[in-house]
Motif scaffolding. Structure first.
Motif, PDB file in Angstrom:
ATOM      1  N   THR A  89      -4.437  -2.640  -5.267  1.00  0.00           N
ATOM      2  CA  THR A  89      -3.554  -2.312  -4.147  1.00  0.00           C
ATOM      3  C   THR A  89      -2.592  -1.190  -4.519  1.00  0.00           C
ATOM      4  O   THR A  89      -2.336  -0.280  -3.719  1.00  0.00           O
ATOM      5  CB  THR A  89      -2.766  -3.561  -3.719  1.00  0.00           C
ATOM      6  OG1 THR A  89      -3.683  -4.603  -3.375  1.00  0.00           O
ATOM      7  CG2 THR A  89      -1.868  -3.266  -2.534  1.00  0.00           C
ATOM      8  N   LEU A  90      -2.072  -1.230  -5.735  1.00  0.00           N
ATOM      9  CA  LEU A  90      -1.153  -0.188  -6.178  1.00  0.00           C
ATOM     10  C   LEU A  90      -1.863   1.159  -6.273  1.00  0.00           C
ATOM     11  O   LEU A  90      -1.296   2.207  -5.933  1.00  0.00           O
ATOM     12  CB  LEU A  90      -0.552  -0.576  -7.534  1.00  0.00           C
ATOM     13  CG  LEU A  90       0.594   0.285  -8.048  1.00  0.00           C
ATOM     14  CD1 LEU A  90       1.733   0.340  -7.044  1.00  0.00           C
ATOM     15  CD2 LEU A  90       1.084  -0.224  -9.392  1.00  0.00           C
ATOM     16  N   TRP A 111      -2.132   2.480  -2.910  1.00  0.00           N
ATOM     17  CA  TRP A 111      -0.806   2.907  -2.462  1.00  0.00           C
ATOM     18  C   TRP A 111      -0.489   4.319  -2.960  1.00  0.00           C
ATOM     19  O   TRP A 111       0.099   5.136  -2.244  1.00  0.00           O
ATOM     20  CB  TRP A 111       0.227   1.902  -2.972  1.00  0.00           C
ATOM     21  CG  TRP A 111       1.637   2.144  -2.564  1.00  0.00           C
ATOM     22  CD1 TRP A 111       2.593   2.799  -3.274  1.00  0.00           C
ATOM     23  CD2 TRP A 111       2.270   1.725  -1.346  1.00  0.00           C
ATOM     24  NE1 TRP A 111       3.776   2.803  -2.589  1.00  0.00           N
ATOM     25  CE2 TRP A 111       3.605   2.147  -1.396  1.00  0.00           C
ATOM     26  CE3 TRP A 111       1.835   1.010  -0.228  1.00  0.00           C
ATOM     27  CZ2 TRP A 111       4.514   1.901  -0.379  1.00  0.00           C
ATOM     28  CZ3 TRP A 111       2.734   0.770   0.790  1.00  0.00           C
ATOM     29  CH2 TRP A 111       4.048   1.210   0.716  1.00  0.00           C
ATOM     30  N   THR A 138       8.245  -1.257  -5.022  1.00  0.00           N
ATOM     31  CA  THR A 138       6.995  -1.783  -4.482  1.00  0.00           C
ATOM     32  C   THR A 138       5.932  -1.970  -5.556  1.00  0.00           C
ATOM     33  O   THR A 138       5.184  -2.961  -5.538  1.00  0.00           O
ATOM     34  CB  THR A 138       6.478  -0.854  -3.364  1.00  0.00           C
ATOM     35  OG1 THR A 138       7.409  -0.868  -2.280  1.00  0.00           O
ATOM     36  CG2 THR A 138       5.126  -1.317  -2.848  1.00  0.00           C
ATOM     37  N   ILE A 194       4.880  -1.926   3.896  1.00  0.00           N
ATOM     38  CA  ILE A 194       5.371  -2.900   2.922  1.00  0.00           C
ATOM     39  C   ILE A 194       5.372  -4.295   3.535  1.00  0.00           C
ATOM     40  O   ILE A 194       5.003  -5.291   2.884  1.00  0.00           O
ATOM     41  CB  ILE A 194       6.780  -2.505   2.427  1.00  0.00           C
ATOM     42  CG1 ILE A 194       6.736  -1.157   1.710  1.00  0.00           C
ATOM     43  CG2 ILE A 194       7.337  -3.572   1.483  1.00  0.00           C
ATOM     44  CD1 ILE A 194       8.104  -0.632   1.310  1.00  0.00           C
ATOM     45  N   GLU A 252      10.364   2.412  -2.539  1.00  0.00           N
ATOM     46  CA  GLU A 252       9.206   3.015  -3.201  1.00  0.00           C
ATOM     47  C   GLU A 252       9.117   2.590  -4.662  1.00  0.00           C
ATOM     48  O   GLU A 252       8.041   2.215  -5.155  1.00  0.00           O
ATOM     49  CB  GLU A 252       9.283   4.533  -3.106  1.00  0.00           C
ATOM     50  CG  GLU A 252       8.084   5.229  -3.727  1.00  0.00           C
ATOM     51  CD  GLU A 252       8.203   6.734  -3.644  1.00  0.00           C
ATOM     52  OE1 GLU A 252       7.192   7.396  -3.377  1.00  0.00           O
ATOM     53  OE2 GLU A 252       9.317   7.257  -3.870  1.00  0.00           O
ATOM     54  N   LEU A 301       1.854  -5.593   3.523  1.00  0.00           N
ATOM     55  CA  LEU A 301       1.433  -6.049   2.199  1.00  0.00           C
ATOM     56  C   LEU A 301       2.054  -7.405   1.868  1.00  0.00           C
ATOM     57  O   LEU A 301       1.411  -8.255   1.253  1.00  0.00           O
ATOM     58  CB  LEU A 301       1.824  -5.021   1.141  1.00  0.00           C
ATOM     59  CG  LEU A 301       1.076  -3.685   1.192  1.00  0.00           C
ATOM     60  CD1 LEU A 301       1.566  -2.752   0.088  1.00  0.00           C
ATOM     61  CD2 LEU A 301      -0.426  -3.902   1.063  1.00  0.00           C
ATOM     62  N   ALA A 338      -2.357  -0.576   2.371  1.00  0.00           N
ATOM     63  CA  ALA A 338      -1.768   0.187   1.270  1.00  0.00           C
ATOM     64  C   ALA A 338      -2.043   1.682   1.429  1.00  0.00           C
ATOM     65  O   ALA A 338      -1.170   2.523   1.166  1.00  0.00           O
ATOM     66  CB  ALA A 338      -2.306  -0.312  -0.063  1.00  0.00           C
ATOM     67  N   GLY A 345       0.290   3.060   4.082  1.00  0.00           N
ATOM     68  CA  GLY A 345       1.639   3.197   3.544  1.00  0.00           C
ATOM     69  C   GLY A 345       1.747   4.359   2.580  1.00  0.00           C
ATOM     70  O   GLY A 345       2.749   5.089   2.574  1.00  0.00           O
ATOM     71  N   GLY A 346       0.707   4.565   1.776  1.00  0.00           N
ATOM     72  CA  GLY A 346       0.714   5.681   0.841  1.00  0.00           C
ATOM     73  C   GLY A 346       0.749   7.023   1.538  1.00  0.00           C
ATOM     74  O   GLY A 346       1.304   7.999   1.003  1.00  0.00           O
TER      75      GLY A 346
END
Length: 432
Positions: A48-49, A52, A27, A88, A24, A91, A107, A110-111
């Protein structure tokens, strides 16, 4: 009396939590570096972040409610961590190569698994460790795991990216998350430890489908569980106080990296911003390890207030003192105070959250803090044109304001019933 011996499977918890949180913490850095390497710009990495992090606060109540209701906690936690690893991996394959909406969708998915990593694993400790000193120390060690991952994650990504590129760094993080998912299957979910027992007298494991492991909340609807969990955070004074205080503090912590880089450049060391953040992280790790080794004698609520005060005063001094060695020392000192804050936060949640919504309290609290940090990062960007000491002073002021908020909010607890008595009232009001 001999010191209670925990089940052998519990020894897997620190490794499970560390690997998941390593993935985490790393990433965010890896995504930005990978976007830069493949597209020549950090823009897609930033988007993308954001995707996420965005689901954390929205998914946290649902993840916590499902975790509390599940009949198979082993499969739930292993599956969530496996989904985290799969995201991950996606991505690593898609970023900079596939259409942006596809990457953002990966993303977002995954979040949605993120609350299990950030808060859900900590919520397991109350089920895996007997109450009292063993559990208090377990939360202190868990805080140390958080801080160790915050140091190791970006460092590992930076080293691997520098040697072989950001792509392999992403694959390494995916492997860490996948390993955490495998280890999660070995945690002793079958042990419902109600108190400290002599060595060798722990209750025998029961099947995961046994009614003994099905929380009372499983007999209610998911919607009512969500309402009850939110009401617990809002109406139980200790939970409300620590949640409000840490969220306010994390608005500042979220902007600390940006403010530190600007301050380092202003003081004549443009490349030392990362070193200052490393000093802060190392200090936080040392502080949490110190608490794990020797429990402070002051009440845990006072520990939280003192930690916020110490962090604020240290960062304020770092903003005002121009000498680089003193700035480094003050960042280490700020971290030394910040580490015990996480330990105190975890303990307060465990002590005051009703058992049936404890998982929700942990995931919701973590999700709110992450959201607050994201807001702080955005505010730090807006404050970039100001003189560099000003943003760091503002961050320090937020820590002091959080300490004051927590101290004032705590006074309500002296007139409040115990947590076991508050939940029915919260549920009845929420149902109106």
């Amino acid at each position: 009396m001999r010191t209670p011996q925990l089940p052998t499977g519990l020894r897997l918890y620190p490794a499970t939590a560390f690997l998941a949180r390593l993935a985490e913490e790393g990433t965010g850095v890896a995504v930005v570096l990978l976007a830069l390497a493949r597209t020549g710009s950090t823009a897609q990495g930033a988007y993308t972040l954001t995707a996420w992090m965005a689901p954390h606060v929205l998914a946290a109540p649902l993840v916590g409610a499902v975790a509390a209701r599940t009949r198979r906690p082993r499969f739930f936690h292993a599956g969530a961590l496996g989904g985290f690893a799969a995201a991950i991996t996606a991505l690593a394959l898609l970023l900079g190569r596939a259409p942006a909406p596809v990457t953002l969708a990966a993303a977002l998915l995954g979040g949605c698994c993120g609350p299990v990593v950030s808060g859900g694993l900590s919520g397991l400790i109350a089920l895996l460790v007997p109450a009292g000193t063993p559990r208090d120390r377990a939360y202190a060690r868990d805080a140390a795991v958080y801080n160790a991952a915050s140091v190791a994650g970006p460092a590992v990504v930076s080293v691997i990216a520098g040697l072989t590129g950001p792509g392999p760094a992403m694959w390494l993080l995916a492997g860490a998350a996948a390993t955490a998912a495998v280890l999660a299957t070995g945690l002793p979910y079958g042990h419902a430890l109600a108190g400290v027992r002599p060595a060798g007298e722990f209750p025998a494991p029961v099947p995961e489908t046994s009614p003994a492991l099905i929380p009372p909340a499983a007999r209610t609807t998911l919607r009512s569980d969500l309402t009850t969990g939110l009401a617990a955070v809002r109406r139980i004074p200790e939970l409300r106080a620590i949640t409000a205080a840490t969220c306010l503090a994390f608005v500042g912590i979220g902007g600390l990296t940006t403010a530190t880089v600007l301050l380092a450049a202003y003081r004549g060391g443009p490349g030392s911003g990362g070193a200052l953040m490393t000093a802060f992280a190392i200090g936080a790790l040392a502080g949490s390890l110190a608490v794990a080794r020797r429990e402070p004698r002051i009440p845990v609520q006072h520990q939280a207030t003192a930690a916020l005060l110490g962090t604020g005063l240290s960062l304020g001094g770092a903003a005002l003192i121009p000498a680089p060695p003193a700035i480094v020392a003050l960042f280490v000192l700020a971290g030394l105070f910040d580490g015990p804050l996480l330990t105190a936060t975890l303990r307060i949640r465990a002590d005051h959250a009703p058992a049936r919504v404890r998982a929700q309290v942990f995931t919701l609290g973590a999700g709110l803090k992450i959201t607050a940090a994201a807001c702080g990062a955005a505010l730090a960007g807006l404050a970039a044109p100001l003189p560099p000491p000003v943003p760091l002073l503002a961050i320090a002021a937020l820590q002091l304001a959080a300490a004051l908020l927590h101290a004032r909010a705590r006074s309500a607890t002296r007139r409040s019933p115990g947590p076991a008595d508050r939940l029915p009232e919260a549920r009845s009001r929420a149902a109106r």
